[in-house]
Design an enzyme around this catalytic site. Structure first.
Site, PDB file in Angstrom:
ATOM      1  N   LYS A 119      -7.437  58.000  -4.212  1.00 19.23           N
ATOM      2  CA  LYS A 119      -7.810  56.357  -4.668  1.00 19.23           C
ATOM      3  C   LYS A 119      -7.687  55.774  -3.382  1.00 19.23           C
ATOM      4  O   LYS A 119      -6.808  55.161  -2.959  1.00 19.23           O
ATOM      5  CB  LYS A 119      -6.681  55.910  -5.550  1.00 19.23           C
ATOM      6  CG  LYS A 119      -7.228  54.752  -6.416  1.00 19.23           C
ATOM      7  CD  LYS A 119      -6.178  54.078  -7.303  1.00 19.23           C
ATOM      8  CE  LYS A 119      -6.360  52.623  -8.009  1.00 19.23           C
ATOM      9  NZ  LYS A 119      -7.874  52.538  -8.495  1.00 19.23           N
TER      10      LYS A 119
HETATM   11  N1  PMP Z   1     -11.409  56.205 -12.097  1.00 22.35           N
HETATM   12  C1  PMP Z   1     -11.559  55.322 -10.787  1.00 22.35           C
HETATM   13  C2  PMP Z   1     -12.572  55.356  -9.991  1.00 22.35           C
HETATM   14  C3  PMP Z   1     -10.675  54.371 -11.034  1.00 22.35           C
HETATM   15  O1  PMP Z   1     -10.465  53.202 -10.161  1.00 22.35           O
HETATM   16  C4  PMP Z   1      -9.509  54.235 -12.050  1.00 22.35           C
HETATM   17  C5  PMP Z   1      -8.552  53.325 -11.968  1.00 22.35           C
HETATM   18  N2  PMP Z   1      -7.348  53.564 -10.988  1.00 22.35           N
HETATM   19  C6  PMP Z   1      -9.589  55.387 -13.286  1.00 22.35           C
HETATM   20  C7  PMP Z   1     -10.704  56.126 -12.935  1.00 22.35           C
HETATM   21  C8  PMP Z   1      -8.212  55.273 -14.206  1.00 22.35           C
HETATM   22  O2  PMP Z   1      -7.301  55.560 -13.509  1.00 22.35           O
HETATM   23  P1  PMP Z   1      -5.741  55.050 -14.254  1.00 22.35           P
HETATM   24  O3  PMP Z   1      -5.709  55.477 -15.737  1.00 22.35           O
HETATM   25  O4  PMP Z   1      -4.840  55.795 -13.178  1.00 22.35           O
HETATM   26  O5  PMP Z   1      -5.653  53.526 -13.690  1.00 22.35           O
END
Ligand code: PMP
Length: 330
Positions: free
Chosen positions: A161
Protein backbone atom coordinates in the site's frame (compact mmCIF):
# COMPACT_ATOMS: atom_id res chain seq x y z
CA UNK A 1 -17.02 11.03 1.05
CA UNK A 2 -15.65 13.02 3.99
CA UNK A 3 -18.25 14.37 6.45
CA UNK A 4 -18.38 18.15 7.06
CA UNK A 5 -14.76 18.44 8.21
CA UNK A 6 -12.31 15.57 8.34
CA UNK A 7 -10.03 17.51 10.67
CA UNK A 8 -9.31 16.59 14.25
CA UNK A 9 -7.18 18.39 16.80
CA UNK A 10 -4.00 16.34 17.08
CA UNK A 11 -1.74 14.32 14.79
CA UNK A 12 0.87 11.90 16.08
CA UNK A 13 4.06 12.98 14.29
CA UNK A 14 7.35 11.13 14.85
CA UNK A 15 6.39 10.17 18.37
CA UNK A 16 4.83 13.46 19.51
CA UNK A 17 1.28 14.80 19.48
CA UNK A 18 1.25 17.90 17.25
CA UNK A 19 -1.69 20.25 16.53
CA UNK A 20 -3.32 19.52 13.15
CA UNK A 21 -2.11 22.82 11.55
CA UNK A 22 1.48 22.31 12.69
CA UNK A 23 1.85 18.78 11.31
CA UNK A 24 3.64 19.99 8.16
CA UNK A 25 6.67 19.05 6.05
CA UNK A 26 9.16 20.95 3.88
CA UNK A 27 8.41 21.26 0.13
CA UNK A 28 11.66 19.43 -0.61
CA UNK A 29 10.51 16.34 1.27
CA UNK A 30 11.66 13.37 -0.82
CA UNK A 31 8.28 11.60 -0.66
CA UNK A 32 6.55 14.58 -2.31
CA UNK A 33 8.83 14.29 -5.34
CA UNK A 34 9.27 10.55 -5.54
CA UNK A 35 6.09 9.04 -4.06
CA UNK A 36 8.16 7.30 -1.40
CA UNK A 37 5.50 6.65 1.22
CA UNK A 38 3.62 3.65 2.55
CA UNK A 39 0.44 3.97 4.50
CA UNK A 40 -2.69 2.40 5.95
CA UNK A 41 -6.35 3.29 6.26
CA UNK A 42 -8.00 1.88 9.38
CA UNK A 43 -11.46 2.44 10.78
CA UNK A 44 -12.31 2.99 14.40
CA UNK A 45 -15.97 2.21 15.11
CA UNK A 46 -18.23 3.51 17.83
CA UNK A 47 -19.33 0.25 19.46
CA UNK A 48 -21.53 -0.36 22.52
CA UNK A 49 -18.31 -1.03 24.47
CA UNK A 50 -16.68 2.22 23.30
CA UNK A 51 -14.45 3.10 20.34
CA UNK A 52 -12.80 0.04 18.80
CA UNK A 53 -10.15 -0.05 16.08
CA UNK A 54 -10.96 -2.72 13.51
CA UNK A 55 -8.23 -5.27 12.73
CA UNK A 56 -5.45 -2.98 13.89
CA UNK A 57 -2.83 -5.76 13.99
CA UNK A 58 -3.56 -6.83 10.41
CA UNK A 59 -3.26 -3.25 9.18
CA UNK A 60 0.01 -2.67 11.01
CA UNK A 61 1.39 -5.92 9.64
CA UNK A 62 0.50 -4.81 6.11
CA UNK A 63 2.19 -1.46 6.78
CA UNK A 64 5.34 -3.27 7.92
CA UNK A 65 5.16 -5.48 4.80
CA UNK A 66 4.77 -2.45 2.52
CA UNK A 67 7.80 -0.78 4.15
CA UNK A 68 9.81 -3.99 3.85
CA UNK A 69 9.12 -4.26 0.12
CA UNK A 70 10.62 -0.79 -0.31
CA UNK A 71 13.49 -1.40 2.15
CA UNK A 72 12.18 1.45 4.29
CA UNK A 73 13.39 0.90 7.88
CA UNK A 74 10.46 1.66 10.19
CA UNK A 75 11.59 3.72 13.19
CA UNK A 76 8.61 2.49 15.24
CA UNK A 77 7.56 -1.09 15.83
CA UNK A 78 3.95 -2.27 15.47
CA UNK A 79 3.42 -2.01 19.24
CA UNK A 80 4.41 1.68 19.23
CA UNK A 81 2.24 2.36 16.18
CA UNK A 82 -0.69 0.57 17.80
CA UNK A 83 -0.25 2.82 20.84
CA UNK A 84 -0.15 5.84 18.49
CA UNK A 85 -3.42 4.75 16.85
CA UNK A 86 -5.06 4.45 20.26
CA UNK A 87 -3.66 7.79 21.28
CA UNK A 88 -5.05 9.74 18.29
CA UNK A 89 -8.51 8.31 18.96
CA UNK A 90 -8.34 9.04 22.67
CA UNK A 91 -6.79 12.51 22.56
CA UNK A 92 -8.97 13.72 19.70
CA UNK A 93 -11.96 12.50 21.72
CA UNK A 94 -13.49 10.82 18.66
CA UNK A 95 -15.71 7.78 18.94
CA UNK A 96 -15.38 6.78 15.31
CA UNK A 97 -12.66 7.78 12.85
CA UNK A 98 -10.60 6.85 9.83
CA UNK A 99 -7.00 6.41 10.96
CA UNK A 100 -4.15 7.16 8.60
CA UNK A 101 -0.70 5.90 9.58
CA UNK A 102 1.82 7.04 6.94
CA UNK A 103 5.57 6.45 6.74
CA UNK A 104 7.47 8.60 4.26
CA UNK A 105 10.98 9.57 3.29
CA UNK A 106 11.87 13.03 4.52
CA UNK A 107 14.63 15.46 3.49
CA UNK A 108 17.53 14.29 1.37
CA UNK A 109 19.07 14.50 -2.10
CA UNK A 110 16.50 13.98 -4.85
CA UNK A 111 18.22 11.06 -6.61
CA UNK A 112 16.34 7.86 -7.26
CA UNK A 113 18.16 5.92 -4.55
CA UNK A 114 15.93 6.16 -1.46
CA UNK A 115 18.26 4.25 0.85
CA UNK A 116 19.54 6.16 3.85
CA UNK A 117 16.88 8.86 3.77
CA UNK A 118 15.13 9.55 7.09
CA UNK A 119 11.82 7.73 7.57
CA UNK A 120 9.16 9.91 9.16
CA UNK A 121 5.87 8.62 10.51
CA UNK A 122 2.51 10.17 11.24
CA UNK A 123 -0.80 8.81 12.49
CA UNK A 124 -3.83 11.00 11.88
CA UNK A 125 -7.47 10.46 12.84
CA UNK A 126 -10.04 11.80 10.37
CA UNK A 127 -13.76 12.25 10.69
CA UNK A 128 -15.18 10.21 7.82
CA UNK A 129 -18.61 8.92 6.98
CA UNK A 130 -19.74 6.67 4.15
CA UNK A 131 -17.08 6.72 1.43
CA UNK A 132 -19.11 6.33 -1.75
CA UNK A 133 -21.90 8.74 -0.84
CA UNK A 134 -25.15 8.74 1.11
CA UNK A 135 -27.36 5.78 0.30
CA UNK A 136 -24.47 3.81 -1.30
CA UNK A 137 -24.60 1.06 1.31
CA UNK A 138 -28.32 0.44 0.74
CA UNK A 139 -28.87 1.30 -2.91
CA UNK A 140 -25.49 0.45 -4.40
CA UNK A 141 -23.33 2.47 -6.77
CA UNK A 142 -23.05 2.80 -10.54
CA UNK A 143 -19.58 1.95 -11.81
CA UNK A 144 -17.73 1.67 -15.10
CA UNK A 145 -14.83 -0.49 -16.27
CA UNK A 146 -11.77 1.72 -16.56
CA UNK A 147 -9.74 2.11 -19.73
CA UNK A 148 -6.73 2.23 -17.40
CA UNK A 149 -5.40 -1.19 -16.46
CA UNK A 150 -3.76 -1.96 -13.12
CA UNK A 151 0.00 -2.26 -12.72
CA UNK A 152 1.58 -5.18 -14.56
CA UNK A 153 3.42 -7.82 -12.53
CA UNK A 154 7.04 -6.99 -11.92
CA UNK A 155 6.54 -3.26 -12.43
CA UNK A 156 5.50 -2.06 -8.98
CA UNK A 157 4.33 -4.26 -6.10
CA UNK A 158 0.54 -4.11 -5.81
CA UNK A 159 0.69 -5.97 -2.49
CA UNK A 160 2.27 -2.83 -1.06
CA UNK A 161 0.00 0.00 0.00
CA UNK A 162 2.38 2.62 -1.36
CA UNK A 163 1.57 6.22 -2.28
CA UNK A 164 2.85 5.81 -5.85
CA UNK A 165 0.28 3.08 -6.59
CA UNK A 166 -2.47 5.64 -6.10
CA UNK A 167 -1.50 7.48 -9.27
CA UNK A 168 -3.10 4.51 -11.06
CA UNK A 169 -6.14 4.84 -8.75
CA UNK A 170 -6.38 8.56 -9.48
CA UNK A 171 -6.45 8.03 -13.25
CA UNK A 172 -9.25 5.51 -12.77
CA UNK A 173 -11.22 7.85 -10.51
CA UNK A 174 -10.85 10.84 -12.83
CA UNK A 175 -12.19 8.82 -15.74
CA UNK A 176 -15.04 7.29 -13.71
CA UNK A 177 -16.24 10.67 -12.47
CA UNK A 178 -15.96 12.18 -15.95
CA UNK A 179 -18.34 9.46 -17.13
CA UNK A 180 -20.72 10.08 -14.24
CA UNK A 181 -19.88 6.91 -12.32
CA UNK A 182 -19.36 6.75 -8.57
CA UNK A 183 -16.36 4.45 -8.97
CA UNK A 184 -14.30 2.41 -11.44
CA UNK A 185 -13.38 -1.24 -11.81
CA UNK A 186 -9.97 -1.97 -13.32
CA UNK A 187 -8.72 -4.94 -15.28
CA UNK A 188 -5.22 -6.23 -14.73
CA UNK A 189 -2.55 -6.13 -17.43
CA UNK A 190 -3.81 -9.44 -18.87
CA UNK A 191 -7.35 -8.08 -19.15
CA UNK A 192 -8.82 -10.02 -16.22
CA UNK A 193 -10.81 -8.48 -13.38
CA UNK A 194 -8.73 -6.73 -10.74
CA UNK A 195 -10.21 -4.20 -8.27
CA UNK A 196 -11.47 -0.65 -7.75
CA UNK A 197 -9.19 2.37 -7.13
CA UNK A 198 -9.46 1.77 -3.38
CA UNK A 199 -11.63 -1.33 -3.07
CA UNK A 200 -11.56 -5.05 -3.68
CA UNK A 201 -14.21 -6.60 -5.87
CA UNK A 202 -16.58 -9.51 -5.19
CA UNK A 203 -18.98 -11.29 -7.56
CA UNK A 204 -21.85 -13.62 -6.68
CA UNK A 205 -23.01 -16.15 -9.26
CA UNK A 206 -25.31 -19.09 -8.47
CA UNK A 207 -24.71 -18.66 -4.75
CA UNK A 208 -20.89 -18.85 -5.03
CA UNK A 209 -18.72 -15.88 -4.02
CA UNK A 210 -15.80 -15.02 -6.33
CA UNK A 211 -13.01 -12.52 -5.83
CA UNK A 212 -9.89 -11.92 -7.96
CA UNK A 213 -6.71 -13.43 -6.45
CA UNK A 214 -3.75 -11.41 -5.19
CA UNK A 215 -1.93 -12.16 -8.46
CA UNK A 216 -4.58 -10.10 -10.33
CA UNK A 217 -2.82 -6.88 -9.20
CA UNK A 218 -5.00 -6.38 -6.12
CA UNK A 219 -4.12 -5.07 -2.70
CA UNK A 220 -4.71 -7.91 -0.21
CA UNK A 221 -7.58 -6.12 1.48
CA UNK A 222 -8.34 -6.61 5.12
CA UNK A 223 -12.06 -6.09 4.51
CA UNK A 224 -11.74 -8.67 1.70
CA UNK A 225 -10.28 -11.12 4.20
CA UNK A 226 -13.01 -10.25 6.71
CA UNK A 227 -15.78 -10.84 4.16
CA UNK A 228 -14.22 -14.14 3.03
CA UNK A 229 -14.17 -15.27 6.67
CA UNK A 230 -17.77 -14.17 7.31
CA UNK A 231 -18.98 -15.77 4.06
CA UNK A 232 -17.40 -19.10 5.00
CA UNK A 233 -19.12 -18.76 8.40
CA UNK A 234 -22.40 -18.57 6.48
CA UNK A 235 -21.47 -21.76 4.65
CA UNK A 236 -20.94 -19.97 1.35
CA UNK A 237 -18.40 -21.29 -1.10
CA UNK A 238 -15.71 -18.65 -1.70
CA UNK A 239 -13.31 -18.84 -4.62
CA UNK A 240 -10.30 -16.58 -5.11
CA UNK A 241 -10.00 -16.98 -8.84
CA UNK A 242 -9.41 -14.97 -11.99
CA UNK A 243 -12.46 -13.92 -13.95
CA UNK A 244 -12.98 -12.22 -17.30
CA UNK A 245 -14.57 -8.79 -17.69
CA UNK A 246 -17.83 -10.28 -18.96
CA UNK A 247 -18.36 -12.02 -15.61
CA UNK A 248 -19.42 -8.55 -14.40
CA UNK A 249 -22.35 -8.43 -16.81
CA UNK A 250 -23.77 -11.84 -15.85
CA UNK A 251 -23.13 -11.73 -12.09
CA UNK A 252 -26.16 -12.04 -9.82
CA UNK A 253 -24.55 -9.59 -7.39
CA UNK A 254 -21.44 -7.45 -7.22
CA UNK A 255 -19.97 -5.50 -4.35
CA UNK A 256 -16.86 -3.63 -3.28
CA UNK A 257 -15.04 -4.09 0.00
CA UNK A 258 -12.58 -1.71 1.64
CA UNK A 259 -11.91 0.07 4.88
CA UNK A 260 -13.39 3.26 3.45
CA UNK A 261 -16.05 1.61 1.25
CA UNK A 262 -16.89 -1.08 3.87
CA UNK A 263 -19.26 -3.43 1.97
CA UNK A 264 -20.81 -1.39 -0.85
CA UNK A 265 -23.19 -3.00 -3.37
CA UNK A 266 -22.69 -2.26 -7.07
CA UNK A 267 -25.98 -1.77 -8.87
CA UNK A 268 -24.75 -1.27 -12.43
CA UNK A 269 -21.61 -1.70 -14.50
CA UNK A 270 -21.19 0.23 -17.75
CA UNK A 271 -24.91 1.00 -17.61
CA UNK A 272 -25.87 -2.70 -17.31
CA UNK A 273 -27.95 -3.41 -14.16
CA UNK A 274 -26.39 -6.00 -11.87
CA UNK A 275 -28.88 -8.83 -11.19
CA UNK A 276 -32.18 -7.18 -10.37
CA UNK A 277 -30.45 -3.78 -10.21
CA UNK A 278 -30.23 -3.33 -6.46
CA UNK A 279 -28.56 -4.82 -3.42
CA UNK A 280 -28.72 -8.61 -3.64
CA UNK A 281 -29.49 -11.02 -0.78
CA UNK A 282 -25.93 -12.34 -0.34
CA UNK A 283 -24.54 -8.80 -0.19
CA UNK A 284 -27.24 -7.81 2.32
CA UNK A 285 -26.46 -10.81 4.52
CA UNK A 286 -22.71 -10.11 4.44
CA UNK A 287 -23.36 -6.45 5.26
CA UNK A 288 -25.54 -7.54 8.19
CA UNK A 289 -22.73 -9.71 9.58
CA UNK A 290 -20.05 -7.11 8.86
CA UNK A 291 -21.82 -4.12 10.42
CA UNK A 292 -23.05 -6.41 13.20
CA UNK A 293 -19.45 -6.60 14.42
CA UNK A 294 -19.71 -2.94 15.38
CA UNK A 295 -23.14 -2.84 17.01
CA UNK A 296 -22.75 -6.14 18.85
CA UNK A 297 -25.09 -8.26 16.67
CA UNK A 298 -22.16 -10.31 15.31
CA UNK A 299 -20.00 -11.87 17.97
CA UNK A 300 -16.33 -10.95 17.43
CA UNK A 301 -14.95 -14.47 17.70
CA UNK A 302 -11.74 -13.48 15.96
CA UNK A 303 -10.58 -10.69 18.30
CA UNK A 304 -10.84 -8.17 15.46
CA UNK A 305 -11.98 -5.26 17.65
CA UNK A 306 -9.25 -3.43 19.51
CA UNK A 307 -10.98 -1.33 22.17
CA UNK A 308 -9.57 2.10 22.92
CA UNK A 309 -9.48 2.58 26.65
CA UNK A 310 -9.65 5.92 28.43
CA UNK A 311 -6.23 5.43 29.99
CA UNK A 312 -3.12 5.95 27.85
CA UNK A 313 -1.46 2.73 26.72
CA UNK A 314 2.18 2.23 27.62
CA UNK A 315 4.38 3.59 24.82
CA UNK A 316 2.05 6.54 24.12
CA UNK A 317 3.71 9.77 23.01
CA UNK A 318 4.27 12.45 25.60
CA UNK A 319 1.75 15.29 25.65
CA UNK A 320 2.66 18.24 23.41
CA UNK A 321 5.48 20.38 24.69
CA UNK A 322 4.43 24.05 24.70
CA UNK A 323 8.09 25.14 24.61
CA UNK A 324 8.64 23.35 21.30
CA UNK A 325 9.49 26.07 18.69
CA UNK A 326 7.35 24.30 16.07
CA UNK A 327 4.33 24.60 18.34
CA UNK A 328 4.98 28.14 19.49
CA UNK A 329 3.17 29.60 16.49
CA UNK A 330 -0.16 28.01 17.33
N1 PMP B 1 -7.50 -2.08 -3.02
C1 PMP B 1 -6.94 -0.88 -2.95
C2 PMP B 1 -6.16 -0.37 -4.11
C3 PMP B 1 -7.10 -0.11 -1.78
O1 PMP B 1 -6.55 1.11 -1.70
C4 PMP B 1 -7.85 -0.61 -0.71
C5 PMP B 1 -8.04 0.23 0.52
N2 PMP B 1 -7.01 0.05 1.44
C6 PMP B 1 -8.42 -1.89 -0.84
C7 PMP B 1 -8.22 -2.60 -2.01
C8 PMP B 1 -9.18 -2.49 0.29
O2 PMP B 1 -8.30 -2.83 1.33
P1 PMP B 1 -8.78 -2.81 2.86
O3 PMP B 1 -10.00 -3.64 2.93
O4 PMP B 1 -7.63 -3.38 3.60
O5 PMP B 1 -9.05 -1.39 3.20
Amino acid sequence: MPVSSPETEWIWFNGRMVPWESATVHVMTYALHMGAAVFEGIRCYDTPRGPAIFRLDAHLLRLADSARMYRMPMPYDPGQLAAACHQVVRENRVRSAYLRPLAFLGRGPLGTNPLGKPVEVIVAALNWGTYLGTGALEEGVDVGVSSWQRLAPNTMPTMAKAAGNYLSSQLMSIEAHRHGYAEAIALDSSGLLSEGPGENLFLVRNGVLFTPPTAAAVLPGITRDTVITLARELGLEVREQTAPREALYVADELFFTGTAAEVTPIRSVDGVPVGSGGRGPVTAELQRLFFGLFDGRTEDRWGWLDYVSEAPASGAAAPPDATDPELAAV
